[in-house]
Design an enzyme around this catalytic site. Structure first.
Site, PDB file in Angstrom:
ATOM      1  N   ARG A  23       0.923  -1.405  -0.066  1.00  0.00           N
ATOM      2  CA  ARG A  23       0.068   0.068  -0.022  1.00  0.00           C
ATOM      3  C   ARG A  23       0.743   1.272   0.161  1.00  0.00           C
ATOM      4  O   ARG A  23       2.077   1.158   0.718  1.00  0.00           O
ATOM      5  CB  ARG A  23      -0.884   0.111   1.123  1.00  0.00           C
ATOM      6  CG  ARG A  23      -2.070  -1.074   1.252  1.00  0.00           C
ATOM      7  CD  ARG A  23      -3.013  -0.684   0.127  1.00  0.00           C
ATOM      8  NE  ARG A  23      -4.169  -1.742   0.079  1.00  0.00           N
ATOM      9  CZ  ARG A  23      -4.276  -2.748  -0.551  1.00  0.00           C
ATOM     10  NH1 ARG A  23      -3.483  -2.961  -1.689  1.00  0.00           N
ATOM     11  NH2 ARG A  23      -5.154  -3.542  -0.528  1.00  0.00           N
ATOM     12  N   HIS A  32      -1.027   0.077  -9.687  1.00  0.00           N
ATOM     13  CA  HIS A  32      -1.705  -0.888  -8.826  1.00  0.00           C
ATOM     14  C   HIS A  32      -2.132  -2.176  -9.516  1.00  0.00           C
ATOM     15  O   HIS A  32      -3.348  -2.459  -9.472  1.00  0.00           O
ATOM     16  CB  HIS A  32      -2.727  -0.316  -7.986  1.00  0.00           C
ATOM     17  CG  HIS A  32      -3.112  -0.833  -6.721  1.00  0.00           C
ATOM     18  ND1 HIS A  32      -3.476  -0.190  -5.795  1.00  0.00           N
ATOM     19  CD2 HIS A  32      -3.263  -2.215  -6.538  1.00  0.00           C
ATOM     20  CE1 HIS A  32      -3.830  -1.255  -4.609  1.00  0.00           C
ATOM     21  NE2 HIS A  32      -3.672  -2.377  -5.072  1.00  0.00           N
TER      22      HIS A  32
END
Ligand SMILES: NC(=O)C1=CN([C@@H]2O[C@H](COP(=O)(O)OP(=O)(O)OC[C@H]3O[C@@H](n4cnc5c(N)ncnc54)[C@H](OP(=O)(O)O)[C@@H]3O)[C@@H](O)[C@H]2O)C=CC1
Ligand SMILES: O=CC(=O)O
Length: 312
Positions: A227, A275
């Site tokens: 993250r 991502h």
């Protein structure tokens, strides 16, 4: 049995059909606003509060590995999901091999100095550089859970020393295990390539900061696959400028999509992807969910349950 499904970007029709095929005895429907009809299980990603609020579910499945977003929603919306309703997440379901591909290809890219050769090519320079030694290329993985342990395993056959850091001690063959905050310093010392696969929790936010980066080996590399909030971007940029960090490969960012004016875009020694390190694969995910529901219905023990207090 009834299952409701909500994902803001997946093709719901595709998922509903695949779920019906995998569990023909179950009524599966896409949840839409105003649907208050009973359901036994909910499969969700970024669900609207009203989808879950007040429901007496047997379980909720997050359609990904990380549950930081849904846990954030639950703490911002008390009563959204009763404390006794279990929350599950996807364990591996094809993400492990994707993470392995990503990590191995990038570690080899740095180890074979393709970053340096690309820079030389920009200057039309034909120059053979000294080889790196495997022994000087210790790979340290933050997080040794489902994905971190798979990544560790995939790097061993290439001859790199591999170590991991987690809350509890691990016994992964060939991998040196460090556990807890008291062993973080020893884990970092000598780590040349740092790969992050921690969950996003209050303890891990901002962990990859100036103090941590300073403890890594000189001319180290940082790969963030977990993250964005784990990395203090200003500290990473400073460490790139000082030369302490030679290169970074980032898949996740504190703001996604990464704003156009973020200096990471233009940095010559930062590579990035949007991502995509590991996608949720429908076939594997549905197999995991249907298998887990089957076990739950039979009263058997299952894995993948999130500890909502611990945060992962
Ligand atoms: N970029 C992408 O495309 C994707 C990113 N992800 C990210 O990867 C993360 C990891 O996934 P997964 O491997 O399945 O998660 P797991 O829960 O299986 O593993 C988490 C690991 O982190 C360790 N850990 C957690 N908190 C701490 C702490 N405070 N100190 C030290 N170690 C800690 C755990 O230790 P212990 O084992 O002792 O509990 C465990 O080893 C996800 O949370 C998600 O954010 C996931 C999928 C795709
Ligand atoms: O980032 C993706 C996930 O599954 O978590």
């Amino acid at each position: 049995m009834d299952i409701i499904f909500y994902h803001p970007s997946f093709n719901s029709d595709y998922w509903i059909n695949a779920l019906r095929k995998a569990m023909p005895q179950v009524n599966v429907r896409a949840w839409t606003a105003g649907d208050n009809a009973p359901a036994d299980y909910a499969l969700v990603w970024h669900p609207p509060v009203e989808m879950l609020k007040g429901r007496k579910l047997k379980g909720v499945f997050a359609l990904g590995a990380g549950v930081d977003a849904i846990l954030g929603q639950l703490s911002a919306n008390p009563g959204m999901l009763a404390d006794d309703i279990p929350l599950f997440r996807l364990e591996d379901t094809g993400m492990g091999s994707q993470m392995q591909e990503y990590a191995v290809s990038q570690v080899l890219h740095w180890f074979r100095r393709f970053d340096d050769y690309q820079a030389l090519k920009q200057q039309s320079r034909w120059q053979q550089l000294e080889e790196y030694a495997h022994g000087d290329f210790t790979v340290g993985i933050l997080g040794a859970g489902v994905l971190g342990s798979k990544v560790a395993e995939s790097l061993l056959p290439w001859g790199f020393p591999v170590r991991c850091w987690s809350r509890s001690r691990k016994s992964l063959p060939g991998v040196q295990s460090f556990a807890g905050p008291e062993e973080l310093g020893d884990f970092l010392q000598g780590t040349r390539v740092l790969i992050n696969l921690l969950p996003n929790t209050p303890e891990t936010v901002g962990l990859i900061n100036q103090s941590l980066l300073n403890q890594l080996a000189e001319h180290c590399y940082v790969m963030n696959l977990a993250r964005g909030v784990h990395v203090v971007e200003a500290d990473l940029l400073a460490a790139l400028e000082s030369g302490k960090v030679k290169g970074a490969m980032l898949d996740v960012f504190s703001r996604e999509p990464l704003p156009a004016d973020n200096p990471l875009w233009a940095h010559p020694r930062v590579a990035m992807t949007p991502h995509i390190a590991a996608f949720t694969r429908p076939t594997e995910a549905i197999e995991f969910i249907s298998h887990t529901i089957g076990k739950l219905e039979r009263g058997e023990t299952v894995s993948g349950r999130v500890d909502r207090v611990r945060g992962y």
